[in-house]
Design an enzyme around this catalytic site. Sequence first.
Site, PDB file in Angstrom:
ATOM      1  CE  LYS A  49     -19.321  25.684 -36.717  1.00 47.75           C
ATOM      2  NZ  LYS A  49     -20.090  24.570 -36.180  1.00 47.75           N
ATOM      3  CD  GLN A  93     -23.535  23.416 -36.320  1.00 51.17           C
ATOM      4  OE1 GLN A  93     -22.531  23.757 -36.923  1.00 51.17           O
ATOM      5  NE2 GLN A  93     -23.657  23.564 -35.006  1.00 51.17           N
ATOM      6  CG  ASP A 116     -17.197  19.285 -34.915  1.00 55.40           C
ATOM      7  OD1 ASP A 116     -16.687  20.317 -34.447  1.00 55.40           O
ATOM      8  OD2 ASP A 116     -18.415  19.150 -35.104  1.00 55.40           O
TER       9      ASP A 116
END
Length: 291
Positions: A49, A93, A116
């Site tokens: 990322k 994450q 997200d």
Amino acid sequence: MELIDGNQVATAIIAELKQEVAAFAGRKPCIALVRVGEDPASVSYVRKKEKTAAEIGVTSRIILPPVTITQAELCRLIDDLNADDTVDGILVQSPLPKPINEVAVFRRVAPGKDVDGFNTINLGKVAQEDDTGFVSCTPAGIMELLARSGTDLKGKHVVVLGRSLIVGKPVALLALQKRAGANGTVTICHSATANLPAITRQADVLIAAIGRAEFVTADMVKPGAVVIDVGINRVPDATKKTGYRLTGDVHFSSVAPLCSKITPVPGGVGPMTVAMLMKNTVKAFRLRAAH
Ligand code: NDP
């Protein structure tokens, strides 16, 4: 059979974003990447990322709390990022260490920075077909792959294998939406579904997201179907330096010859997830700049 090349589509999206970001005068979009602990898969996802952000011109801020961080400390850290005007997007994450309530952490991220798409508000906006929200990256990537490979879901029976909040449920809602490219007739299957192969055999478009290596076999697929394999499974393989190989939820070699289109693993949905995260980050920047 046509292979849907996720690397190629992701590269195109990244190039589009790079051009868009280059045109922003002054401060560039910034994503905070929060990784708790040293889970090897998470280390490699966050690295990817960070690398993709750099390629586009998006600033990334890497935050690496220890595995011992408490729920309250992690929530405080997120509150600080929510309040920080130089941060446009926040990614925590997954998976988080066991004692931490992951859904509570996702809810803590401010909806406007939730790139997200796991916050309750953004999941709700998917159900309400409200474009001001953020669609979670893997489902958004699947829809983009379908669109860019010329697969219109209108009138098609879309069967989704898996009902997780991260993939199955949101992709089913997206396929169902009343908009161009969607309008599918959707069935969602899970571990309590009876006669699963009889249902998957009806699928014009089969989206497999269950996390079981090579679970979908040729007898479960209708000839001519479009198959999207979301699974990323590590299977022990002594011939590999790493000791494992990556495989999807679909038994590729037997299923692929039957399909009209199929995504490979790796190189299908995987690269799209990171590209869509960056697309959401740029969108968050644009929306915040407009206020
Ligand atoms: P989860 O484990 O959260 O969910 C799996 C789903 O599959 C559950 O709904 C479960 O049912 C269902 N399931 C499990 N076993 C069976 C079975 N035998 N028959 C029918 N249904 C079953 O997984 P995720 O959704 O997070 O991920 C799914 C896969 O996608 C994994 O391989 C993951 O690594 C991969 N993935 C890939 C991404 C990418 O970027 N390409 C991103 C995210 C995930 P139940 O609800 O009843 O338990």
